[in-house]
Design an enzyme around this catalytic site. Structure first.
Site, short mmCIF file in Angstrom:
data_model
loop_
_atom_site.label_atom_id
_atom_site.label_comp_id
_atom_site.label_asym_id
_atom_site.label_seq_id
_atom_site.Cartn_x
_atom_site.Cartn_y
_atom_site.Cartn_z
CB CYS A 148 -0.94 -0.06 1.20
SG CYS A 148 -2.34 1.09 1.14
CB THR A 149 0.54 4.57 1.58
OG1 THR A 149 0.18 4.12 2.90
CG2 THR A 149 -0.71 4.90 0.80
#
Length: 322
Positions: free
Chosen positions: A108-109
């Site tokens: 993800c981030t």
């Protein structure tokens, strides 16, 4: 069999599933091997070794402070709200220690933290779809691909949001230990083995909203399970016990897609999976996916993916073996 050390970086605001999803996959590989620590040894570390609070409110107690953590084979950086305005000391640690890892992985981030540390320059990466524009804008030296659920570029592997980290971890287990090991882990976790990395972050089911009314939800499920059937509006409306006009209007209102567009998306996704995961011929796949003729499927692939089915299959398998 030599084990691989996996170090997971923790910080306040981390997404808990970004951590636990891949960790469960790697730990499951040990279960397959029949001996704890035989294949992967998992370590978690926060900046100072203190517990961290995840974005969902859970508290996680790390094994180490980052300064005392063992040198990793695989350095895994999860995402979460804590990647927005991260502690500069975490970035400094990644900048110093990241290049020493045999494999850099983000979920993800977490890609934002690797980018801030300068570890993604010149590479093709992905992240959660909602942050792809930001990552590309803030780091023009990075090629950001918003479509796949995960991307491999040399020893760097990045994945999209949350559950895509499980897909990527399964791909890494397959690379390290073979398909049987990854399949065993996937079965134990009751997940797919494995969504290919170039599968779009938006499947048909994710691209469309789930209908509020049960008859329409049942129709959505029917379409997904029976892409080769007669899926004209009249047939689907009869299944929902609505008039064709009422059905078409209600379906678009509740899902954000016309019935025809939803059917097209499901059929394309089904055909892609068969091209990727089987050796079935194009004609057989066209029939199974509801296109009727290879030419109809060919037009859909060129219009949406920019390549005919045979070329799409060739590119996919070239990517998987490169």
């Amino acid at each position: 069999m030599a084990y691989r050390t996996v170090l997971v970086v923790l910080f306040d605001g981390v997404q808990s599933l970004d951590v636990t999803g891949p960790v469960e996959v790697f730990t499951g590989a040990d279960t397959y091997a029949g001996e704890p620590g035989a294949t992967y040894r998992i370590h978690t570390a926060s900046l100072d070794g203190a517990p961290v609070r995840t974005s969902s409110g859970l508290t996680v107690v790390p094994d180490h402070a980052l300064a005392e953590a063992p040198a990793p084979h695989t350095l895994l950086v999860p995402g979460g709200r804590g990647t927005r305005g991260p502690d500069p000391r975490v970035i400094d640690w990644l900048r110093e220690h990241g290049p020493r890892a045999d494999r850099l992985v983000s979920v993800c981030t977490g890609a934002i933290l690797l980018a801030e540390a300068g570890l993604l320059d010149g590479r093709r990466v992905t992240t959660h779809w909602a942050y792809c524009d930001r990552l590309a804008r803030d780091h023009p030296a990075i090629e950001v691909d918003p479509d796949p659920i995960y991307v491999r570029d040399g020893h760097v592997a990045t994945s999209a949001g949350v559950t895509a980290g499980i897909d990527l971890a399964l791909a890494l287990v397959e690379e390290d230990l073979g398909r049987d090991a990854a399949l065993s882990v996937a079965r134990y976790l009751v997940v797919f083995l494995r969504r290919p990395g170039n599968q779009a972050q938006f499947s048909a089911q994710l691209s469309a909203q789930t209908a509020r009314r049960e008859p329409l939800r049942q129709v959505q499920h029917w379409i997904t399970e029976h892409p080769g059937d007669d899926l004209c509006v009249e047939s689907l409306a009869a299944r929902a016990r609505l008039s064709p006009r009422h059905f078409a209007r209600a379906f678009q209102s509740e899902t954000g897609m016309t019935p025809g567009r939803y059917v097209d998306t499901v059929r394309l996704e089904h055909a892609r999976r068969l091209l990727e995961d089987t050796t079935d011929g194009v004609e057989q796949i066209a029939r199974a996916s509801g296109y009727g003729t290879p030419e109809a499927m060919r037009r859909a692939f060129i219009r949406t993916l920019g390549a005919p089915p045979a070329e799409y299959r060739r590119r996919f398998h070239t990517t998987q073996t490169s």
